[in-house]
Structures are given as structure tokens and as C-alpha cells.
Write an enzyme that holds these catalytic residues in place. Structure first.
Site, short mmCIF file in Angstrom:
data_model
loop_
_atom_site.label_atom_id
_atom_site.label_comp_id
_atom_site.label_asym_id
_atom_site.label_seq_id
_atom_site.Cartn_x
_atom_site.Cartn_y
_atom_site.Cartn_z
N ARG A 78 2.17 14.70 13.46
CA ARG A 78 2.34 14.53 12.15
C ARG A 78 1.87 15.60 11.15
O ARG A 78 0.99 15.47 9.61
CB ARG A 78 1.03 13.28 11.75
CG ARG A 78 1.52 11.53 11.87
CD ARG A 78 1.23 10.82 11.89
NE ARG A 78 1.94 10.16 10.70
CZ ARG A 78 0.57 9.03 10.25
NH1 ARG A 78 0.00 8.76 10.01
NH2 ARG A 78 1.59 8.40 8.71
N ARG B 42 -8.32 -0.46 5.80
CA ARG B 42 -7.36 0.31 4.28
C ARG B 42 -5.93 0.58 4.37
O ARG B 42 -5.54 0.57 3.59
CB ARG B 42 -7.29 1.63 5.52
CG ARG B 42 -8.32 2.60 6.30
CD ARG B 42 -7.42 3.88 6.94
NE ARG B 42 -6.04 4.90 6.53
CZ ARG B 42 -5.82 5.22 6.99
NH1 ARG B 42 -5.80 5.48 7.71
NH2 ARG B 42 -4.50 5.73 5.92
N LYS C 167 0.65 -1.64 0.08
CA LYS C 167 -0.30 0.31 0.50
C LYS C 167 1.06 1.33 -0.20
O LYS C 167 0.71 1.51 -0.48
CB LYS C 167 -1.34 0.33 1.17
CG LYS C 167 -1.52 1.38 1.76
CD LYS C 167 -2.04 1.55 2.76
CE LYS C 167 -1.53 2.26 4.33
NZ LYS C 167 -1.38 2.88 4.34
N ASN C 168 2.11 1.03 0.81
CA ASN C 168 2.25 2.29 1.16
C ASN C 168 3.85 2.37 -0.19
O ASN C 168 4.24 3.60 -0.03
CB ASN C 168 3.30 2.44 2.24
CG ASN C 168 2.65 2.35 3.54
OD1 ASN C 168 1.43 2.89 3.22
ND2 ASN C 168 2.97 1.99 4.82
N CYS D 145 -4.10 13.23 14.15
CA CYS D 145 -4.31 11.85 13.45
C CYS D 145 -4.14 11.07 14.96
O CYS D 145 -3.18 11.39 15.91
CB CYS D 145 -3.06 11.71 13.11
SG CYS D 145 -2.24 10.61 12.77
N ASP E 260 5.47 0.68 11.62
CA ASP E 260 4.46 0.06 11.61
C ASP E 260 4.25 -1.40 12.05
O ASP E 260 3.38 -1.69 11.61
CB ASP E 260 4.60 0.43 10.08
CG ASP E 260 3.84 1.36 9.45
OD1 ASP E 260 3.62 2.41 10.20
OD2 ASP E 260 4.41 2.05 8.21
C1 UD1 Z 1 5.05 6.82 6.55
C2 UD1 Z 1 4.06 4.90 6.10
C3 UD1 Z 1 3.50 4.93 7.53
C4 UD1 Z 1 4.81 5.31 8.47
C5 UD1 Z 1 5.86 5.91 8.66
C6 UD1 Z 1 6.84 6.04 9.02
C7 UD1 Z 1 2.79 5.71 3.78
C8 UD1 Z 1 1.57 6.25 3.35
N1 UD1 Z 1 3.13 5.73 5.25
O1 UD1 Z 1 4.03 7.81 6.63
O2 UD1 Z 1 2.99 3.79 7.30
O3 UD1 Z 1 4.15 4.59 9.89
O4 UD1 Z 1 6.11 6.68 7.21
O5 UD1 Z 1 7.58 4.39 8.72
O6 UD1 Z 1 3.91 5.62 3.79
N2 UD1 Z 1 7.54 15.15 10.27
C9 UD1 Z 1 7.65 15.69 10.77
N3 UD1 Z 1 7.71 17.13 9.70
C10 UD1 Z 1 7.21 16.65 8.35
C11 UD1 Z 1 6.85 15.11 7.95
C12 UD1 Z 1 6.87 14.23 9.23
O7 UD1 Z 1 8.29 16.56 11.76
O8 UD1 Z 1 6.50 17.17 7.41
C13 UD1 Z 1 7.48 13.58 11.25
C14 UD1 Z 1 6.12 13.22 11.87
O9 UD1 Z 1 5.38 13.45 12.30
C15 UD1 Z 1 6.85 11.57 12.52
C16 UD1 Z 1 8.74 11.77 11.44
O10 UD1 Z 1 7.73 12.66 10.78
O11 UD1 Z 1 7.18 11.68 13.77
C17 UD1 Z 1 8.46 10.76 10.56
O12 UD1 Z 1 6.67 10.01 9.96
P1 UD1 Z 1 7.34 10.43 8.07
O13 UD1 Z 1 8.06 9.54 7.88
O14 UD1 Z 1 6.92 11.64 7.26
O15 UD1 Z 1 5.40 9.15 8.30
P2 UD1 Z 1 4.38 9.79 6.86
O16 UD1 Z 1 5.42 9.48 5.87
O17 UD1 Z 1 3.45 9.73 7.25
#
Ligand code: UD1
Length: 434
Positions: free
Chosen positions: A125, A400, A22-23, A120, A308
Site C-alpha cells: 500500500r 475501527r 466510514k470511507n 500494512c 472489502d
Molecule cells: C480504499 C479503502 C479501503 C479499500 C480500498 C480498495 C478508504 C479509507 N479505504 O483504500 O477500505 O479496501 O480503497 O477498495 O477509502 N496503490 C499504489 N499506489 C498508491 C495508492 C494505491 O500502488 O499511491 C495500490 C494499492 O497498494 C492497492 C491499489 O492501489 O494495491 C488500490 O488501493 P487504493 O484504492 O489506493 O486503496 P485505499 O485508497 O488505500
């Protein structure tokens, strides 16, 4: 709302096949926005998030064919005539990964309007890193009425150092940079296999990307991308969930159609817990023939132990001898499953970002509630070894990201069935993103 009714006690035996990731599928579908030619994606999982992404692209004017057959799950996306480069709150609030359209839209259309995702279940996030990066590429960003608007005549290559490693942030900027003028260097990138898969698709579309899978990715911007055909990688988290299920139930389970290299951290941990693990080509066999031993886990970015898989691992730790300390380093509020496991008889204490799990305590079936996608998976696993019947409410969370999980588990001996209320299925998924 649908529920799962699970009767525990059966070891899982046989072979279960993994679906597409999915990701990896979600960013690949967003990548189709970068070209006016059709992009064909195979091995698309039949899960609710993919349906949400289909709706998101269709609402912008994309033609999206999505078909699930016995042999292949395929989507063909053609973004020739995009009428409205917007991701509405209604869709973004049900799936945060919708923000992945931001980079491709501004790169191809010069404008994007994307709802801010809001709260969330597993933590704050924010998407600040996506926005800072786009600004560095020359986009003008503004925020109004809960929406982010990004504009640029043409993005300009830049050097961007991510303050923190972000998976979708890396993917969003990677996509945006493919059409920027000149070279972009992304540093401190996520190294997840899903990032590598996206880069492979983009390169097939004519992008010039080097270094995906390492901390530094170089993108030489091109004028135009073209259509391509791509097969999505197997879902390492779905595979990992089945592996834990096999080990936890004392079963002998073959998980086929996966990529063992993507599962190294989990496989090592399972071996540390006393599980026999055998890899052969694209299959992994787990044999839970001895007692489980507790082991500490710390979640990290890839190639570390995935956040995850944390919830599913906790279910296993409740049935392992001794104390296991589970430290969650990626998200600040990702222990929602712990209290539900405690209601089933687990001994789990949360101390900030650590969960102390004392095993092994017998679990007994109870009525429990799923709070997010992976938390739901953890409750399913716990129910498989609980005494008596467990009823899991709000399984729309699991829908999902897991394709027909109840059918796959039943195929290897689990007693699990879905019960629904009399509401039509499409009305059963309230809007909660994770
Ligand atoms: C993706 C995955 C999710 C997984 C996560 C971590 C997808 C669709 N989802 O989520 O399943 O749990 O990676 O492996 O691929 N952060 C910030 N600012 C930002 C972006 C992120 O502070 O602009 C922080 C987040 O709050 C979190 C950390 O960075 O604490 C990592 O998040 P991130 O890797 O961005 O997760 P996702 O990409 O949303």
C-alpha cells in the site's frame, strides 16, 4: 484487549440499520481543511477511525465537535486557525487514510508534513500515486525522517492519469485540485460511491467538479471554498456484511438505511449462491431459506465485487455446496482470515492471489485472532454458524470500522458479547494500520 465471545447456531431475524460510511466520512472530514468556515457532517459512524481523524485534525489546530446521539451522529469541523499542518507518525500508523490530509493541506496552507504510513497487514500500500499527482499539480515533494513534505505557493491545474485506480489517491487529488489555479483533469479515477459523495460535499463548498463517478473527473479550481452541511452516504460494506450474515445463518434479515444501488455486485453474487434478495427503497431483505451454492468471486474496483467484502464472502463460501474460487486482485496479501477459518474447520487453500474454498464443511468454535478490519468481520460471520463457542481476539480491528457490531447483531438474534481485560479501553488498540 477486548474479545468477542460468540455462540453459533442462531439464524438472524429482524431488521438491522446501517450506519454512515466510514470511507466516505474520512475524506469528508479531511475536506474541512480546505476552508476557514465550519463544515457540518451528518451520519458520521461511531467508529475508532473517525476518532483517529478527529485527533488528527485537532492536533493541527482544527476545532472539531463530534457528537453521537440517538437521532444523529454529527461533527462540526472548523479549520479557521490551523497551527500545525502535520500528520504525525503516531496517528498515521494507526490509520493509513490519514494521508488524505496531504492534498487539502498543501492546497490551502501551501505546506504539509505527513508521516509515511509504512507497512500494512494487507499489502504494501504505497502512496506514490498521491505524491506523483501532487507533483504534477506543482507541489515540491521531499522526504525526510519518515515524513513527506509537500510545498506549493499555489497548486496549478494539470492533466493527471492514474497508472492504477486508487480510491484515496483520487480523493486526495480531487481535494487538492479544488483550490488549484485553472483546470485539472483526473483520468483513470476510482468510481466508488465514496468518491462521488466527497465530490458532492466539495461542490456544496463551492468547488466546481464534474464527472465524479466516472473515470474522468474535471475540476475547475476556485480561489476559496466555504462551509457546508452534508449527510454522509450509508456504509455499503457494513450493509454487505449484514447481508452475508443473514444469508449465511439461514435467516430472514432486513438491512435498512442502505443504498441498494451501491451493492449490486454483492447482491448478484448472493443470488447466484441461491439466496433470495429483495430490495425495497433503502432496505434490502435477504432470506437464506435454501441451500447455499458456491460461486467464484473476483475482486475489482467499483462497480466490481469489493475487496472489502472478500473476507466476509469467504466465510459464506465455506458453507456453500461445491468449490468457490475467490480471486483477490486489489491487495496482494489479503487472505489472513483464511488460516483462521481453516482452524474453525474450513477447507481453504491459498494459491497466490486465489483462494480455493471447498464447501461445505462444518465449522466449530475456536479461539481465533482478527488480523485486519474486514478479516475480523469474516471471523464474526463464521462464528455465527460454528458449533459451540468462538472467541475472537483483537477486536479493536473491527471497532475501527463497524459501529457497535455486537449490539446490532444481538438485536437480530445473534449470541455475541464483548469481554474486556482490566485495561482502560483507550489503551487497548495497538498501532496497526490497514
Ligand atoms: C480504499 C479503502 C479501503 C479499500 C480500498 C480498495 C478508504 C479509507 N479505504 O483504500 O477500505 O479496501 O480503497 O477498495 O477509502 N496503490 C499504489 N499506489 C498508491 C495508492 C494505491 O500502488 O499511491 C495500490 C494499492 O497498494 C492497492 C491499489 O492501489 O494495491 C488500490 O488501493 P487504493 O484504492 O489506493 O486503496 P485505499 O485508497 O488505500
Amino acid at each position: 484487549m477486548d474479545k468477542f465471545v460468540i455462540r453459533g447456531g442462531n439464524p438472524l431475524l429482524g431488521t438491522v440499520r446501517v450506519s454512515g460510511a466510514k470511507n466516505a466520512a474520512l475524506p469528508s472530514m479531511a475536506a474541512a481543511l480546505l476552508t476557514d468556515e465550519p463544515v457540518i457532517l451528518e451520519n458520521i459512524p461511531q467508529v475508532r477511525d473517525i476518532e483517529t481523524e478527529r485527533k488528527l485534525l485537532a492536533a493541527m489546530g482544527a476545532e472539531v465537535e463530534l457528537g453521537y446521539g440517538r437521532a444523529q451522529h454529527r461533527t462540526t469541523i472548523c479549520c479557521r486557525n490551523l497551527s500545525s499542518p502535520e500528520a504525525s507518525y503516531d496517528l498515521v500508523k494507526t490509520m493509513r487514510a490519514s494521508t488524505l490530509v496531504l492534498g487539502p493541506l498543501v492546497a490551502r496552507m501551501g505546506t504539509a508534513r505527513v508521516s509515511l504510513p509504512g507497512g500494512c497487514a494487507i499489502g504494501a500500500r504505497p502512496i506514490d500515486l498521491h505524491l506523483n499527482g501532487l507533483e504534477k499539480l506543482g507541489a515540491k515533494i521531499s522526504q525526510e525522517h519518515g515524513y513527506i513534505e509537500a510545498r506549493a505557493d499555489r497548486l496549478q491545474g494539470a492533466r493527471i492519469v492514474f497508472e492504477k485506480i486508487t480510491v484515496t489517491g483520487t480523493e486526495d487529488l480531487l481535494m487538492a485540485a479544488t483550490l488549484a489555479e485553472g483546470e485539472t483533469i483526473l483520468e483513470n479515477c476510482a468510481r466508488e460511491p465514496e468518491v462521488v459523495d466527497l465530490a458532492a460535499l466539495l461542490n456544496k463548498m463551492g468547488a466546481q467538479i464534474d464527472g465524479a463517478g466516472s473515470h474522468t473527473i474535471r475540476i475547475h479550481g476556485v480561489q476559496k471554498l466555504h462551509g457546508a452541511r452534508h449527510r454522509i452516504i450509508p456504509d455499503r460494506i457494513e450493509a454487505g456484511t449484514f447481508l452475508v450474515a443473514g444469508a449465511l445463518t439461514g435467516g430472514d434479515l432486513m438491512v435498512s438505511g442502505c443504498e441498494p444501488l451501491h451493492l449490486n455486485a454483492l447482491l448478484q453474487k448472493l443470488e447466484e449462491c441461491g439466496v433470495t434478495v429483495r430490495c425495497n427503497g433503502d432496505s434490502i431483505r435477504v432470506i437464506g431459506d435454501g441451500p447455499l451454492k458456491g460461486a467464484d468471486v473476483v475482486t475489482e474496483e467499483y462497480p466490481g465485487f469489493p475487496t472489502d467484502m472478500q473476507a466476509q464472502y469467504m466465510a459464506l463460501a465455506t458453507q456453500a455446496e461445491g468449490t468457490s474460487i475467490v480471486t483477490e486482485n486489489i491487495f496482494e496479501n489479503r487472505f489472513m482470515h483464511a488460516q483462521e477459518l481453516v482452524r474453525m474447520g474450513a477447507n481453504v487453500k491459498i494459491e497466490g492471489s486465489r483462494a480455493v474454498v471447498r464447501g461445505r464443511t462444518p465449522l466449530s468454535g475456536a479461539a481465533v485472532q482478527a488480523s485486519d478490519l474486514r478479516a475480523s468481520a469474516s471471523l464474526v460471520l463464521a462464528a455465527l454458524v460454528a458449533d459451540g463457542e468462538t472467541i475472537i481476539d483483537r477486536v479493536y480491528h473491527i471497532d475501527r470500522g463497524y459501529e457497535h457490531i455486537e449490539e446490532k447483531l444481538r438485536g437480530v438474534g445473534a449470541q455475541i458479547r464483548r469481554i474486556g481485560e482490566l485495561l482502560p479501553r483507550r489503551m487497548t488498540a495497538p498501532a496497526v494500520a490497514s
